[in-house]
Every structure is written in structure tokens, then in C-alpha cells.
Design a protein around this motif. Sequence first.
Motif, PDB file in Angstrom:
ATOM      1  N   PRO A 119      52.633  45.430  45.411  1.00  0.00           N
ATOM      2  CA  PRO A 119      52.244  45.311  46.797  1.00  0.00           C
ATOM      3  C   PRO A 119      51.803  43.837  47.013  1.00  0.00           C
ATOM      4  CG  PRO A 119      50.441  46.144  45.186  1.00  0.00           C
ATOM      5  CD  PRO A 119      51.757  45.806  44.433  1.00  0.00           C
ATOM      6  N   GLY A 120      52.033  42.928  46.491  1.00  0.00           N
ATOM      7  CA  GLY A 120      51.605  41.519  46.771  1.00  0.00           C
ATOM      8  C   GLY A 120      50.207  41.300  47.096  1.00  0.00           C
ATOM      9  N   GLY A 121      50.196  39.997  47.997  1.00  0.00           N
ATOM     10  CA  GLY A 121      48.879  39.872  48.280  1.00  0.00           C
ATOM     11  C   GLY A 121      47.931  39.526  47.328  1.00  0.00           C
ATOM     12  N   GLN A 122      46.799  40.169  47.567  1.00  0.00           N
ATOM     13  CA  GLN A 122      45.593  40.023  46.373  1.00  0.00           C
ATOM     14  C   GLN A 122      46.082  40.623  45.164  1.00  0.00           C
ATOM     15  OE1 GLN A 122      41.971  41.585  48.375  1.00  0.00           O
ATOM     16  NE2 GLN A 122      42.391  40.489  50.004  1.00  0.00           N
TER      17      GLN A 122
ATOM     18  N   PRO B 295      38.530  41.699  51.046  1.00  0.00           N
ATOM     19  CA  PRO B 295      38.842  42.432  49.763  1.00  0.00           C
ATOM     20  C   PRO B 295      39.422  43.805  50.240  1.00  0.00           C
ATOM     21  CG  PRO B 295      36.355  41.778  49.348  1.00  0.00           C
ATOM     22  CD  PRO B 295      36.839  41.366  50.908  1.00  0.00           C
ATOM     23  N   TYR B 296      40.411  44.035  49.843  1.00  0.00           N
ATOM     24  CA  TYR B 296      41.202  45.169  50.211  1.00  0.00           C
ATOM     25  C   TYR B 296      41.941  46.046  49.223  1.00  0.00           C
ATOM     26  CZ  TYR B 296      45.453  41.986  50.574  1.00  0.00           C
ATOM     27  OH  TYR B 296      46.292  41.120  50.417  1.00  0.00           O
ATOM     28  N   ILE B 297      41.771  45.744  48.010  1.00  0.00           N
ATOM     29  CA  ILE B 297      42.236  46.756  46.960  1.00  0.00           C
ATOM     30  C   ILE B 297      41.267  47.866  46.644  1.00  0.00           C
ATOM     31  CG2 ILE B 297      43.273  46.574  44.600  1.00  0.00           C
ATOM     32  CD1 ILE B 297      43.583  43.593  44.594  1.00  0.00           C
ATOM     33  N   PRO B 298      42.022  48.983  46.732  1.00  0.00           N
ATOM     34  CA  PRO B 298      41.341  50.337  46.448  1.00  0.00           C
ATOM     35  C   PRO B 298      40.688  50.117  44.942  1.00  0.00           C
ATOM     36  CG  PRO B 298      43.422  50.851  47.332  1.00  0.00           C
ATOM     37  CD  PRO B 298      43.646  49.288  47.025  1.00  0.00           C
ATOM     38  N   SER B 299      39.545  50.609  44.793  1.00  0.00           N
ATOM     39  CA  SER B 299      38.810  50.412  43.376  1.00  0.00           C
ATOM     40  C   SER B 299      39.662  50.836  42.424  1.00  0.00           C
ATOM     41  CB  SER B 299      37.415  51.207  43.700  1.00  0.00           C
ATOM     42  OG  SER B 299      36.576  50.526  44.658  1.00  0.00           O
ATOM     43  N   ASP B 300      40.222  52.066  42.510  1.00  0.00           N
ATOM     44  CA  ASP B 300      41.003  52.694  41.372  1.00  0.00           C
ATOM     45  C   ASP B 300      42.138  51.840  40.948  1.00  0.00           C
ATOM     46  OD1 ASP B 300      39.422  54.819  41.359  1.00  0.00           O
ATOM     47  OD2 ASP B 300      40.627  55.973  42.276  1.00  0.00           O
ATOM     48  N   ASP B 301      42.715  50.930  41.895  1.00  0.00           N
ATOM     49  CA  ASP B 301      43.790  50.065  41.353  1.00  0.00           C
ATOM     50  C   ASP B 301      43.186  48.813  40.648  1.00  0.00           C
ATOM     51  OD1 ASP B 301      45.139  51.749  42.778  1.00  0.00           O
ATOM     52  OD2 ASP B 301      45.737  50.504  44.597  1.00  0.00           O
ATOM     53  N   VAL B 309      44.956  38.281  37.644  1.00  0.00           N
ATOM     54  CA  VAL B 309      44.183  38.549  38.714  1.00  0.00           C
ATOM     55  C   VAL B 309      42.947  39.675  38.165  1.00  0.00           C
ATOM     56  CG1 VAL B 309      44.123  40.007  40.884  1.00  0.00           C
ATOM     57  CG2 VAL B 309      46.138  38.477  40.162  1.00  0.00           C
ATOM     58  N   GLY B 310      43.182  40.684  37.435  1.00  0.00           N
ATOM     59  CA  GLY B 310      42.362  41.729  37.216  1.00  0.00           C
ATOM     60  C   GLY B 310      41.130  41.010  36.303  1.00  0.00           C
ATOM     61  N   ALA B 317      35.896  39.598  45.213  1.00  0.00           N
ATOM     62  CA  ALA B 317      37.242  39.209  46.279  1.00  0.00           C
ATOM     63  C   ALA B 317      38.108  40.114  46.208  1.00  0.00           C
ATOM     64  CB  ALA B 317      37.578  37.820  45.808  1.00  0.00           C
ATOM     65  N   LEU B 318      38.246  41.287  45.573  1.00  0.00           N
ATOM     66  CA  LEU B 318      39.387  42.041  45.418  1.00  0.00           C
ATOM     67  C   LEU B 318      39.043  43.481  45.858  1.00  0.00           C
ATOM     68  CD1 LEU B 318      40.615  40.694  42.015  1.00  0.00           C
ATOM     69  CD2 LEU B 318      41.748  40.143  43.995  1.00  0.00           C
ATOM     70  N   ASP B 319      37.775  43.990  45.412  1.00  0.00           N
ATOM     71  CA  ASP B 319      37.681  45.262  45.403  1.00  0.00           C
ATOM     72  C   ASP B 319      37.032  45.760  46.817  1.00  0.00           C
ATOM     73  OD1 ASP B 319      36.641  48.121  45.141  1.00  0.00           O
ATOM     74  OD2 ASP B 319      35.812  47.557  43.224  1.00  0.00           O
ATOM     75  N   GLY B 320      37.907  46.505  47.412  1.00  0.00           N
ATOM     76  CA  GLY B 320      37.609  46.951  48.842  1.00  0.00           C
ATOM     77  C   GLY B 320      37.211  48.162  48.975  1.00  0.00           C
ATOM     78  N   GLY B 321      36.560  48.834  47.982  1.00  0.00           N
ATOM     79  CA  GLY B 321      36.014  50.290  47.705  1.00  0.00           C
ATOM     80  C   GLY B 321      37.249  51.244  47.717  1.00  0.00           C
ATOM     81  N   ALA B 322      36.846  52.774  47.683  1.00  0.00           N
ATOM     82  CA  ALA B 322      37.681  53.600  47.533  1.00  0.00           C
ATOM     83  C   ALA B 322      39.135  53.506  48.061  1.00  0.00           C
ATOM     84  CB  ALA B 322      37.148  54.979  47.710  1.00  0.00           C
ATOM     85  N   GLU B 323      39.011  53.266  49.240  1.00  0.00           N
ATOM     86  CA  GLU B 323      40.330  53.219  49.926  1.00  0.00           C
ATOM     87  C   GLU B 323      40.919  51.768  50.147  1.00  0.00           C
ATOM     88  OE1 GLU B 323      42.307  55.867  51.129  1.00  0.00           O
ATOM     89  OE2 GLU B 323      40.930  57.361  50.092  1.00  0.00           O
ATOM     90  N   GLY B 324      39.836  50.852  49.840  1.00  0.00           N
ATOM     91  CA  GLY B 324      40.081  49.345  50.055  1.00  0.00           C
ATOM     92  C   GLY B 324      39.825  49.094  51.318  1.00  0.00           C
ATOM     93  N   MET B 325      39.217  49.904  52.112  1.00  0.00           N
ATOM     94  CA  MET B 325      39.010  49.804  53.632  1.00  0.00           C
ATOM     95  C   MET B 325      37.402  49.402  53.932  1.00  0.00           C
ATOM     96  SD  MET B 325      42.203  50.419  55.216  1.00  0.00           S
ATOM     97  CE  MET B 325      41.727  51.001  56.867  1.00  0.00           C
TER      98      MET B 325
END
Lengths: 269, 392
Positions: A119-122, B295-301, B309-310, B317-325
Amino acid sequence: MKISMAIQSLRRSLLPGTARSPPSLSSFPKLSGFAVSASVRPRAIVAASAAPGWRTGERTRRWGGFCSGNSEHDKALGSCFYSNGGAASSNYGGCSYLELSDEGLMKQCEMGTFKTSGPGGQHRNKRESAVRLKHIPTGIIAQAVEDRSQHKNRASALLRLRTLLALKVRNAVNLEAYSPPKELLQILPLKSTVRGSDCGPQIGPNNPKFMLGVQALLDLLSAFEGSVSEAAKLLGLSTGALSRLILSDDSLRLAVNELRASKGLKPLK
Amino acid sequence: MKPTVRPSFVRAWPCIASDFSTFFLRLPPPPLAHARNIAQIRHRRIHSSLSPPPPPPLLASSPPSVPPPLFLRPPKYTTTVADLLEWHSWAKSLAASVGSSFEDSDNGPDSRLLCRELNWLMEDVLDGFDPSLMHKAVARDDPDVIVSSRADVQELYRLWKQRIEERRPFQYIVGCEHWRDLILCVREGVLIPRPETEIIVDLVGDVISKDQGLREGLWADLGTGSGAIAIGIAKILGDYGSVIATDLSPVAIQVASFNVERYSLQEKIEVREGSWLDPLKGVEGKVAGLVSNPPYIPSDDIGGLQAEVGRHEPRLALDGGAEGMDDLLHLCNGAASMLKPGSFFAFETNGEKQCKFLVDYMQNQLPGSFCNVNTASDFAGTQRFVTGFRNG
Ligand SMILES: C[S@@+](CC[C@H](N)C(=O)[O-])C[C@H]1O[C@@H](n2cnc3c(N)ncnc32)[C@H](O)[C@@H]1O
């Protein structure tokens, strides 16, 4: 290899500033250069004659040479960089391309970057910031991969594109009414009898304007079917003096010899 | 032909290098991203406007000293060509041994990329390095030629081991990232700016080229991290306008302030600490442009992320919550109250799905607030950004 090339038309302005000096050769690539060959010159961007492998420029080649230059991917990248059917073939009005601003030239290009799966980005930290520009009117492709910033790779690729346009796109020359354009006069040695004193000092390969002169010189040589002596006469130089000028720059020498070869002439040495 | 002996950016910042170390030594320790409890982070982030955030837990009793970025250190070490080459061939074979194993396991770097990083590392480490000396040294078979460097060879061994064995991001190792035409200092605790994000600055450039009013206005970069977007925007605003850069993370605030000063933009960029729209108190309805890469990555990812990264970048800076939103929606909901009529916004998202959701959300759930809501793609062709204008 999971890498695939995603090409996408981008009609966006590229650079906040227009003219950009050539990317400086930072120190270490030269170390790699010496590891590969001690005789290569630092500056020249060598035109590729459809040969596979890293041919985009001395600098790139050195990176490749120093760092597993035999990687398949590097070869794949290199082969993107091809000649547009030989130096003397096309007639696209290349002069005007070189007169375009970076933005204007960019508008004529498709830009591709290397896209990995995912997915790229972050999600991703891969420093895969290679940039590939395809100049749509001519099909010429230039790319840059060696910088860390995509932004800078775009600028380098654009600079390479300018060089390639100068080297590969030929403009028709009317020999009857020919008078050498100023850009050409400026790269001639001072002893040229047609040069005139208002041309200023001789411009060398380190000056970005050198390529404009190279383009005009190649146009003229192409009109003379590769004959250096004929061109020399028109430029008020001895054949030897013009040959020396041609041999003084790798990219120019290669382009002239490619032209001569296509006309069945011996290469200049 | 005179070879370039050192990267030009070093010349641009000669005077600041000295006070850099003091600055970086004062920074608090980076949060250990993976050791955090998500619920706590999410609480801290989104609801901090209601209750003040608790101080970040101190994980180390004494702050570890953070060395300055390599390229800013004085070149006080000397090393022989022979030692350097020995290190280099060791490092290269270590990189080669990786093959595609990282790539296969988590889409990490392969040998080819690692080799390229190795060259960049050399760029940052070697100073005023005259390649002709190296040529001669090898040609004359004289391996004792000395070069000066910013790290001693032992450290280079240590750093490259960290790169390969711990998957420590290259940018944390050298302490900087090249982004657009900038060189931004980064360290653990602050997100390494991504190439995709460079486009946000281009999008702003497009808008201000058409609207002088926006160029002269007040811009906000929320969740500024290293300060990348804010600095990029400040530079294209030129003599006009100004920028507020915010972040909740104290490390980000310090690194961003540092980068802002490094580019002498203190007059143009104000760095403010706080959660999302909170630091904009006082400028409600006055903002000409609001941008964010939240942050926009869904927590599960998060668990499956590339190790660089992880394991190493801050979860905040990364975790955007359940849907990342979570953060994106929070920003969309609050943006209208900050923006003045005709103003611009741009948000980075996780891709097409989030883009579509947001466009739909802004048009249907926030009717009348925004117009010309659109998506824009990154250079890889992924729909990555949502842009639009405040009605009015
Ligand atoms: C994906 S990073 C982007 C950093 C930087 N703008 C960039 O593009 O490189 C998200 C940033 O948002 C910050 N952040 C997270 N939660 C926040 C909040 N509640 N308020 C403000 N900033 C927050 C993080 O500290 C991080 O710096």
C-alpha cells in the motif's frame, strides 16, 4: 522481483525553481568509479546506443559498478534508456524542446516511478525513489535513481532528458542559407574565423549551455552526412580543430561517431 | 576537471553543526513504539482536547544520548583507505547475504536497495573526500592514504550491523532524510517523511499559483512530524504567508523546530504543541490552507508492517484506529471551523478506499461545508490525497 513499473501521465508542475545545476557528483561515487575504471571522466552523461546495462550516465554506471552492478534489476532499468532510432533519424524540432522551461518540458512527459507491491505511504520505508521520464513526442526516456529524494531524481532525470534531446533529436539545416547559431559559436575555440568577438569566452562542457551548442553542431554534421571537414569549413576551423572539440567531450564524441557509423564513415579517435 | 569534494548541503549549514549536538542531547527519549498500549494512545490523541494528555511514560531513567545526524558531525576522524574498503566490502557482503529475504517476509529492502543505502551512508560519512586520492592510493597500491570522516570505522561497523540485524531504518542511522529539495533531520520518535507526501507541497503549489490571496494567508500543517510539509510549504510561499506546524509528540515538536531553524524559517513557521485542532485556537475561521498527513494505518495492520516501520517508527504517527480513519475523520469534522471561505485543504490517506470514503463523507455528512472535493494520486498511481475548498 516484485517491482513493476507504473507509468502515469502527470500534468503537474515539477519544480519550484526552474533551472537547476547538474546534480553535483558527491564524493563516494567517484570511489566507486575508481573501483570500476580509473579513466572515466566525471561529468559526461553518455548517450546510450540501445545497449543493455547501466548506460544512463557515468555517475549511474559507477553506482552500479560499485554496488552489485550485475543485478538484474539494474539491467532492466538500463534498457529503458534507449536511443530514438539512432542519432540522425528524427526530425522533431528538438531545438524548441530544449528551449522549454523545466515545467514545459515536464508537461510533455509521462512520469513513472517504481512501485512495489503493497500500500505504500506510511506503510513503507524503502527509499525506492527512482524516476523515469518518457518524453512523449520523441519517445526518449531518461531516468534517475541514485538520489535519495524523488524530487531530486526528477530533476536529474529532466537534466538527462535535455542532454538526450540535444544528442538524439536532429533538426533539419538549410545549408544554402546557413549561419551558425550563437549557441554553436559559443562552444567553438576562439580561433574560429566565423566566431566574432561578441561571443565571449568559449563555453565548455561544464556549462549547461554547452548542450545547446552540441545540438546545433550535431545538426550541422548530420546535414553534412557526418563529414567533419565540411562542417569545419563552415565554422571557420581546421578539420583538426573541430575534431579536437568533438573528442573533448565523451557524449559529443559518441554521438558523432554514431552518426558517422550510420553513414559508413570511420569513427573519430 | 575539479571533482566535487563534498555534498553541497554541508556547506550550506556549516555554522549550525556545532550547536546541534547540544540540541539533540536534550531531546527526551523516543517512545518505544511497539511497547505501547494502543488504547492509551488513542485516548491520548483524540480526546486530549477534553482532558490534558498525561505526560508520556518515561521508559528509560536517564535519557539516552542521541548523536547528531552523521552529515552534521565534524569530520574529526581519520581512516585509511584500506580500512574503509575493508569495512565497505564487509558491509556489502552483509547486504548481499540478505538477498530477498526481507522482501519476502515483510516487503522490506532487498540487497540492491541496501547496497544503495550503503553508498548514501558513505556520502554522509566521508568529508572533503578527494576521490583522486583514492584513485592514487589504489593505483599506487598505497592503502595507507588517509581520508577524514564523520564517524570512526568501528561506529560504521556498529551502524551497519544495526541496519541489517535490527532492521533499524537507514534514515535513523544517518539521522536525516532527503525529501524534496530538503534534508530533514530525523531521529527515533519522529516519522521519517515519505516520498508520497512530497506531493502535498505540489498540490499547495498549484493552488497558490492561482490564488494570491491563499499565498498570502495562514497555513496549517497538523501532525507535522519532522516539519517536512510545513517547511516545504513555507518555502514555496516565498515572501508571503505563514505556517503553523503542530504535533502532539514532544519529540516531533523538537525535531520540527530544529529543522525549521536549520532552514531559517522561524519567522515564517510557528511550531505549536497540541492535539489536532487545539493549537489553532485563536485563528478559527482565519486559516487559508490546512494540510495534514495524519496516522492512517488501521490498527490491525500495524503488526504486519515492514520491520523498519513497525519496530522502529512511532506508533503515534502510524496508527489511525480500527479503520485507520479516526484522525482523518476528526480533522474533517473540525476543519470547517478553522478554514476561511475559499480556503484549501489536503489530507493524505491510506489509499483509494479511505479517499472515497472521505469524499463521500464530506459531501454527504458535512453538506455545504466544502466544495470541489476531489482525490489526487501519488506517483505510483495510488489515489492518495483528498483535496477541496471551504465553501464561501
Ligand atoms: C504520519 S505522521 C506525519 C508526519 C509528517 N507530517 C510527515 O508527513 O512526514 C503523523 C503525525 O501526526 C502526529 N499526531 C498523532 N496524533 C496527533 C494528535 N492527536 N494531534 C497532533 N498530532 C498528532 C504524530 O506525532 C505524527 O507526527
